[in-house]
Every structure is written in C-alpha cells, then in structure tokens.
Design a protein around this motif. Structure first.
Motif, short mmCIF file in Angstrom:
data_model
loop_
_atom_site.label_atom_id
_atom_site.label_comp_id
_atom_site.label_asym_id
_atom_site.label_seq_id
_atom_site.Cartn_x
_atom_site.Cartn_y
_atom_site.Cartn_z
N LEU A 29 -5.18 -4.95 -5.19
CA LEU A 29 -4.48 -3.89 -4.45
C LEU A 29 -3.27 -3.39 -5.23
O LEU A 29 -3.07 -2.19 -5.39
CB LEU A 29 -4.06 -4.38 -3.06
N VAL A 30 -2.47 -4.32 -5.74
CA VAL A 30 -1.28 -3.94 -6.52
C VAL A 30 -1.69 -3.15 -7.76
O VAL A 30 -1.09 -2.11 -8.08
CB VAL A 30 -0.45 -5.20 -6.89
N ALA A 31 -2.72 -3.61 -8.45
CA ALA A 31 -3.18 -2.91 -9.66
C ALA A 31 -3.64 -1.49 -9.33
O ALA A 31 -3.32 -0.54 -10.07
CB ALA A 31 -4.31 -3.69 -10.33
N ALA A 35 -1.92 1.98 -10.58
CA ALA A 35 -2.74 2.96 -11.30
C ALA A 35 -2.89 4.27 -10.53
O ALA A 35 -3.40 5.24 -11.08
CB ALA A 35 -4.12 2.36 -11.58
N GLU A 36 -2.44 4.28 -9.29
CA GLU A 36 -2.51 5.46 -8.42
C GLU A 36 -3.93 6.00 -8.36
O GLU A 36 -4.18 7.19 -8.55
CB GLU A 36 -1.51 6.52 -8.88
N LYS A 37 -4.89 5.10 -8.11
CA LYS A 37 -6.30 5.44 -8.11
C LYS A 37 -6.77 6.09 -6.80
O LYS A 37 -7.78 6.78 -6.79
CB LYS A 37 -7.15 4.20 -8.38
N SER A 38 -6.13 5.83 -5.71
CA SER A 38 -6.53 6.38 -4.41
C SER A 38 -5.31 6.44 -3.50
O SER A 38 -4.22 5.99 -3.87
CB SER A 38 -7.61 5.51 -3.77
N SER A 39 -5.54 6.93 -2.29
CA SER A 39 -4.43 7.02 -1.35
C SER A 39 -3.98 5.62 -0.91
O SER A 39 -4.80 4.70 -0.80
CB SER A 39 -4.83 7.84 -0.12
N VAL A 40 -2.72 5.50 -0.66
CA VAL A 40 -2.15 4.22 -0.24
C VAL A 40 -2.77 3.79 1.09
O VAL A 40 -3.19 2.64 1.25
CB VAL A 40 -0.61 4.31 -0.14
N VAL A 41 -2.85 4.72 2.02
CA VAL A 41 -3.41 4.40 3.34
C VAL A 41 -4.87 3.98 3.22
O VAL A 41 -5.32 3.03 3.87
CB VAL A 41 -3.25 5.60 4.30
N VAL A 130 2.56 -5.97 1.17
CA VAL A 130 2.28 -5.98 -0.28
C VAL A 130 2.38 -4.58 -0.85
O VAL A 130 3.01 -4.37 -1.90
CB VAL A 130 0.88 -6.60 -0.56
N ALA A 131 1.79 -3.60 -0.17
CA ALA A 131 1.82 -2.22 -0.66
C ALA A 131 3.24 -1.66 -0.65
O ALA A 131 3.67 -1.01 -1.63
CB ALA A 131 0.91 -1.34 0.19
N THR A 132 3.99 -1.92 0.39
CA THR A 132 5.38 -1.44 0.48
C THR A 132 6.22 -2.04 -0.63
O THR A 132 6.99 -1.33 -1.30
CB THR A 132 5.97 -1.77 1.86
N ALA A 133 6.10 -3.33 -0.84
CA ALA A 133 6.87 -3.99 -1.91
C ALA A 133 6.48 -3.43 -3.28
O ALA A 133 7.35 -3.20 -4.13
CB ALA A 133 6.64 -5.50 -1.87
N THR A 134 5.20 -3.18 -3.48
CA THR A 134 4.74 -2.64 -4.76
C THR A 134 5.30 -1.24 -4.98
O THR A 134 5.82 -0.94 -6.05
CB THR A 134 3.19 -2.59 -4.79
N LEU A 135 5.20 -0.40 -3.96
CA LEU A 135 5.66 0.98 -4.10
C LEU A 135 7.17 1.05 -4.28
O LEU A 135 7.68 1.85 -5.07
CB LEU A 135 5.21 1.81 -2.90
N MET A 138 7.89 0.06 -7.79
CA MET A 138 7.56 1.15 -8.72
C MET A 138 8.67 2.20 -8.73
O MET A 138 9.03 2.73 -9.78
CB MET A 138 6.22 1.80 -8.32
N GLU A 139 9.24 2.51 -7.55
CA GLU A 139 10.34 3.46 -7.48
C GLU A 139 11.57 2.92 -8.22
O GLU A 139 12.25 3.64 -8.92
CB GLU A 139 10.70 3.75 -6.03
N TRP A 140 11.83 1.66 -8.03
CA TRP A 140 12.99 1.04 -8.67
C TRP A 140 12.82 1.05 -10.19
O TRP A 140 13.77 1.29 -10.93
CB TRP A 140 13.15 -0.40 -8.17
N TRP A 141 11.59 0.79 -10.63
CA TRP A 141 11.32 0.70 -12.07
C TRP A 141 11.49 2.06 -12.74
O TRP A 141 11.91 2.14 -13.87
CB TRP A 141 9.91 0.17 -12.28
N HIS A 142 11.13 3.13 -12.04
CA HIS A 142 11.26 4.47 -12.62
C HIS A 142 12.63 4.93 -12.41
O HIS A 142 13.42 5.50 -12.67
CB HIS A 142 10.27 5.45 -11.98
#
Length: 142
Positions: A29-31, A35-41, A130-135, A138-142
């Motif tokens: 899921l994190v990967a 990779a922004e392969k599909s919608s988060v939902v 998991v998705a919220t923490a990942t996203l 990602m925002e923090w990293w950018h």
C-alpha cells in the motif's frame, strides 16, 4: 503497471495478510501510494476489502473447529472475548493476535452482522492510518 494489476495485487496481498499466512500488505500500500499509481480512496478500499475477506476466512475456519473445552488459559480467553463480544474484532488488524481473534470469534459462533461490521471497521481504520501517515510523510519530504 495498469490499474487492474495494481488493485489485483493489493487485493491479493491484503487478503493473504489477513489469513494465517504471512504477508505485508501495508508495505505494498505504501509503495503504491508513493508511486501514485491509483486513487488513495481506491487503494484503501481494495486493501480493506481484501483484508476483511481474509479475516472472514479465519472466522469460517474457526467455525469449522470442534467446540471442545481446553484448560485454564482457555477459560480466561473465552471470558475476555465473551465480555467484549464481536467488538474485539476492532483489533483484528494486530499481527498474529488478530488472526487468532478471528478464529476464536468463529469458534465462539459470534453473529455474522456484528462480526463483519467490527472486522471491516478495524481493518479499514488500519489502512486509513497507514495511508494518512504515508501521505503526510510525502508532504513533509517535499
């Protein structure tokens, strides 16, 4: 990777992760989120669906087990689970313990509707976290 393959692999991974087999659907899921392969939902929904169905597989396995009384640990565990009832399945996402909770819920013959409800809520909340923490990461990293 096309969208069907993306969702199919996540579904299979999340289903197998919820059974007694080892798996790590959170990593996939994190990967896929990174990779922004599909919608988060969509990714959360597919992961939650697969994981819930995998948990239901464990419940069916529990229903197939003979109802034979065990020792003292058995009485303690059964008292605790009877007190919590199907709501104990909110913790079905926990490694090892979650699988056991599902098998025992089936063995105790808990009613189907509350079992499915609490199982789905617990599994879905885990993937949302998991998705919220990942996203957010990602925002923090950018």
């Amino acid at each position: 990777m096309n969208e069907w393959l993306t969702y199919g692999s996540l579904f299979a991974s999340s289903f197998l992760s919820a059974t007694l087999l080892p798996g790590s659907s959170e990593v996939l899921l994190v990967a896929l989120l990174i990779a922004e392969k599909s919608s988060v939902v969509g990714l959360i929904g597919i992961a939650a669906l697969g994981n819930t169905l995998g948990g239901l597989t464990n419940i069916v396995i529990g229903r197939l087990l003979p109802q034979k009384q065990q020792g003292r640990w058995h009485a303690t565990a059964m008292t605790w689970l009877h007190r919590l009832g199907p709501a104990a399945l909110l913790f079905s996402w926990l490694p090892v313990i979650g699988d056991l909770l599902c098998v025992i819920a089936g063995w105790l013959r808990f009613s189907w509707f509350p079992v499915v409800l609490y199982l789905a809520i617990g599994k879905t909340l885990r993937y949302i976290v998991v998705a919220t923490a990942t996203l957010q990461g990602m925002e923090w990293w950018h």
